[in-house]
Design a protein around this motif. Structure first.
Motif, PDB file in Angstrom:
ATOM      1  N   ASP A 194      -2.023   9.879   2.518  1.00 19.67           N
ATOM      2  CA  ASP A 194      -3.442   9.553   2.384  1.00 19.67           C
ATOM      3  C   ASP A 194      -3.747   8.096   2.691  1.00 19.67           C
ATOM      4  N   HIS A 195      -2.852   7.189   2.290  1.00 14.11           N
ATOM      5  CA  HIS A 195      -3.169   5.759   2.313  1.00 14.11           C
ATOM      6  C   HIS A 195      -2.159   4.889   3.038  1.00 14.11           C
ATOM      7  N   GLY A 196      -1.077   5.468   3.536  1.00 15.38           N
ATOM      8  CA  GLY A 196      -0.100   4.685   4.276  1.00 15.38           C
ATOM      9  C   GLY A 196       1.051   4.179   3.423  1.00 15.38           C
ATOM     10  N   ALA A 197       2.090   3.690   4.111  1.00 15.07           N
ATOM     11  CA  ALA A 197       3.323   3.305   3.437  1.00 15.07           C
ATOM     12  C   ALA A 197       3.149   2.099   2.521  1.00 15.07           C
ATOM     13  N   GLU A 198       2.315   1.142   2.912  1.00 16.04           N
ATOM     14  CA  GLU A 198       2.164  -0.058   2.098  1.00 16.04           C
ATOM     15  C   GLU A 198       1.614   0.272   0.709  1.00 16.04           C
ATOM     16  N   VAL A 199       0.600   1.118   0.667  1.00 14.50           N
ATOM     17  CA  VAL A 199       0.014   1.508  -0.617  1.00 14.50           C
ATOM     18  C   VAL A 199       1.014   2.340  -1.419  1.00 14.50           C
ATOM     19  N   ALA A 200       1.697   3.274  -0.752  1.00 12.40           N
ATOM     20  CA  ALA A 200       2.698   4.086  -1.450  1.00 12.40           C
ATOM     21  C   ALA A 200       3.799   3.212  -2.030  1.00 12.40           C
ATOM     22  N   GLU A 244       1.803  -0.093  10.786  1.00 13.71           N
ATOM     23  CA  GLU A 244       0.634  -0.089   9.908  1.00 13.71           C
ATOM     24  C   GLU A 244       0.027  -1.483   9.775  1.00 13.71           C
ATOM     25  N   ARG A 245       0.877  -2.501   9.818  1.00 17.09           N
ATOM     26  CA  ARG A 245       0.384  -3.872   9.675  1.00 17.09           C
ATOM     27  C   ARG A 245      -0.240  -4.410  10.958  1.00 17.09           C
ATOM     28  N   GLY A 246      -0.100  -3.664  12.057  1.00 12.74           N
ATOM     29  CA  GLY A 246      -0.815  -4.038  13.260  1.00 12.74           C
ATOM     30  C   GLY A 246       0.011  -4.544  14.421  1.00 12.74           C
ATOM     31  N   GLU A 247       1.343  -4.471  14.334  1.00 10.85           N
ATOM     32  CA  GLU A 247       2.158  -4.897  15.476  1.00 10.85           C
ATOM     33  C   GLU A 247       1.934  -3.916  16.641  1.00 10.85           C
ATOM     34  N   PRO A 248       1.352  -4.368  17.763  1.00  7.95           N
ATOM     35  CA  PRO A 248       0.990  -3.453  18.842  1.00  7.95           C
ATOM     36  C   PRO A 248       2.124  -3.135  19.805  1.00  7.95           C
ATOM     37  N   ARG A 249       3.181  -3.941  19.802  1.00  6.22           N
ATOM     38  CA  ARG A 249       4.249  -3.792  20.790  1.00  6.22           C
ATOM     39  C   ARG A 249       5.412  -3.007  20.182  1.00  6.22           C
ATOM     40  N   PHE A 250       5.630  -1.816  20.686  1.00  4.88           N
ATOM     41  CA  PHE A 250       6.659  -0.965  20.113  1.00  4.88           C
ATOM     42  C   PHE A 250       8.064  -1.521  20.342  1.00  4.88           C
ATOM     43  N   GLU A 251       8.260  -2.286  21.411  1.00  2.18           N
ATOM     44  CA  GLU A 251       9.569  -2.891  21.608  1.00  2.18           C
ATOM     45  C   GLU A 251       9.851  -3.937  20.526  1.00  2.18           C
ATOM     46  N   VAL A 252       8.790  -4.631  20.053  1.00  2.00           N
ATOM     47  CA  VAL A 252       8.948  -5.591  18.964  1.00  2.00           C
ATOM     48  C   VAL A 252       9.213  -4.853  17.654  1.00  2.00           C
ATOM     49  N   MET A 294      11.446   8.556  15.799  1.00  2.22           N
ATOM     50  CA  MET A 294      10.236   8.886  15.049  1.00  2.22           C
ATOM     51  C   MET A 294       9.828  10.336  15.288  1.00  2.22           C
ATOM     52  N   ARG A 295       9.948  10.793  16.540  1.00  7.83           N
ATOM     53  CA  ARG A 295       9.594  12.188  16.812  1.00  7.83           C
ATOM     54  C   ARG A 295      10.534  13.130  16.066  1.00  7.83           C
ATOM     55  N   ARG A 296      11.817  12.772  16.015  1.00  5.91           N
ATOM     56  CA  ARG A 296      12.785  13.629  15.325  1.00  5.91           C
ATOM     57  C   ARG A 296      12.550  13.671  13.822  1.00  5.91           C
ATOM     58  N   GLU A 297      12.251  12.510  13.229  1.00  2.00           N
ATOM     59  CA  GLU A 297      12.161  12.421  11.773  1.00  2.00           C
ATOM     60  C   GLU A 297      10.772  12.745  11.232  1.00  2.00           C
ATOM     61  N   THR A 298       9.715  12.465  11.991  1.00  2.00           N
ATOM     62  CA  THR A 298       8.355  12.666  11.489  1.00  2.00           C
ATOM     63  C   THR A 298       7.573  13.713  12.272  1.00  2.00           C
ATOM     64  N   GLY A 299       8.045  14.057  13.464  1.00  2.00           N
ATOM     65  CA  GLY A 299       7.343  15.033  14.274  1.00  2.00           C
ATOM     66  C   GLY A 299       6.230  14.457  15.125  1.00  2.00           C
ATOM     67  N   ILE A 300       6.019  13.129  15.073  1.00  2.00           N
ATOM     68  CA  ILE A 300       4.969  12.501  15.872  1.00  2.00           C
ATOM     69  C   ILE A 300       5.526  11.262  16.568  1.00  2.00           C
ATOM     70  N   THR A 301       4.823  10.804  17.587  1.00  2.00           N
ATOM     71  CA  THR A 301       5.232   9.625  18.334  1.00  2.00           C
ATOM     72  C   THR A 301       4.725   8.353  17.648  1.00  2.00           C
ATOM     73  N   PRO A 302       5.270   7.189  18.011  1.00  2.00           N
ATOM     74  CA  PRO A 302       4.735   5.935  17.461  1.00  2.00           C
ATOM     75  C   PRO A 302       3.249   5.760  17.749  1.00  2.00           C
ATOM     76  N   SER A 303       2.799   6.157  18.928  1.00  2.00           N
ATOM     77  CA  SER A 303       1.370   6.029  19.249  1.00  2.00           C
ATOM     78  C   SER A 303       0.525   6.893  18.341  1.00  2.00           C
ATOM     79  N   ALA A 304       0.989   8.122  18.098  1.00  2.00           N
ATOM     80  CA  ALA A 304       0.250   9.014  17.200  1.00  2.00           C
ATOM     81  C   ALA A 304       0.256   8.475  15.778  1.00  2.00           C
ATOM     82  N   TYR A 305       1.380   7.883  15.351  1.00  2.00           N
ATOM     83  CA  TYR A 305       1.449   7.301  14.012  1.00  2.00           C
ATOM     84  C   TYR A 305       0.456   6.156  13.891  1.00  2.00           C
TER      85      TYR A 305
END
Length: 330
Positions: free
Chosen positions: A186-192, A285-293, A310-321
């Protein structure tokens, strides 16, 4: 259902969580729900949920007569729930009240999220909402559950099952795991993570982790893994290996592997991979836009490996996340 990151906190009304408490309900799971969903969160600057209890009777005798619950709302409060947590009781062979089962069916029909802790899976199955769906329950009742509800796809050896709008948790402590999983959804990893710190509880155990580990009691207790885990969590971006962890713990890799299996129910490499993935999710979640970083800072290595993991463990891509949990998402 609205999802938001730790930076996207503005919403018109808090998500409404309602717990149905029935005769002989377990106090522990009720306490878990209250701790996760019902407490005020001054450290976060807002309340995450609108939390209520309800019961079909004005006075509800809790498990084994431990205490009587009074002063809660009537069953009509369930009609307003965005998430409805159903009763869980040790007397699984006793049919649930028709009024409770009807409330569960109505909530499901109007699209509310349903949650069953421990034997709460029996309530959901008796209401008929689990037919053809995945679910779990305490391992102690697995055979009985299968015999009574053969149309449910029971997964008895996991902590919890997230089947979209219906979620179930196994034994008592797994209620906390599932509760934190919902906060994360509901609220993301930081809140959890903030909620888990207040609970002094592990922030994220995978739902697929085994319910229990069968092992004989040792003659002498193993030393806690906490120091080496904390050390590794501060160095996830470094090229850590299992040998590095073993060296830090001053044991052999084989001994470290045994301790991980005994204390965490997983292997050192799997734990390390999941910790790195959790860090990668926080960076997104914190806003880092570069997936290589993100991949480099989390120790995953490359953006391609990040996408695969990420696709294997969560079922979605980094972009979708990022589209679900990134900054500004509500």
């Amino acid at each position: 259902m609205a999802q938001e990151s730790s930076q996207g906190w503005q919403e018109a009304e808090p998500h409404r969580v309602v717990v149905i408490v029935d005769e002989n309900s377990n106090p522990f799971e009720l306490g878990c729900a209250t701790e996760v969903f019902g407490l005020r969160r001054p450290e976060l600057g807002r309340d995450l949920y609108d939390f209520r209890l309800c019961s079909p009777e004005p006075r509800t005798l809790m498990r084994d007569g431990f205490f009587t619950l009074t002063g809660v709302a009537g069953l009509e409060a369930a009609e307003e729930a965005d998430t409805l947590i159903v009763p869980n009781r040790p007397d699984t062979e006793v049919p649930r009240r028709p009024a409770v089962l009807d409330a569960v069916r109505r909530a499901h029909a109007r699209g509310a999220r349903l949650v069953g802790f421990c034997s709460g899976a029996f309530t959901l199955a008796e209401a008929g909402v689990l037919d053809g769906r995945r679910a779990t329950a305490h391992w102690q009742w697995a055979d009985d559950f299968r015999a009574r509800f053969p149309s449910v796809r029971l997964e008895p050896d996991v902590l919890f099952v997230d089947d979209g709008d219906i979620l179930t948790a196994a034994g008592s402590a797994a209620a906390l795991d599932l509760g934190l999983h919902l906060v994360r959804r509901d609220h993301g990893a930081e809140v959890a993570n903030a909620v888990s710190r207040r609970l002094v509880f592990a922030a994220h155990r995978e739902g697929g982790q085994r319910q229990f580990v069968e092992r004989p009691m040792p003659d002498l207790p193993d030393e806690s893994l906490a120091p080496v885990l904390a050390w590794a969590q501060e160095r996830l971006d470094a090229p850590l290996t299992v040998a590095d962890l073993a060296g830090r713990a001053a044991v052999s890799p084989a001994t470290l592997h045994r301790r991980f299996q005994a204390q965490l129910g997983t292997t050192p490499l799997t734990w390390l991979t999941r910790e790195r993935l959790a860090l990668a999710c926080r960076l997104i979640e914190r806003g880092e836009p570069r997936f290589e970083v993100v991949a480099r800072r989390s120790g995953i290595g490359t953006a391609a490996h990040l996408r695969s993991l990420m696709r294997r463990e969560t079922g979605i891509t980094p972009s979708a996340y990022r589209s679900r949990f990134g900054p500004g998402v509500k």
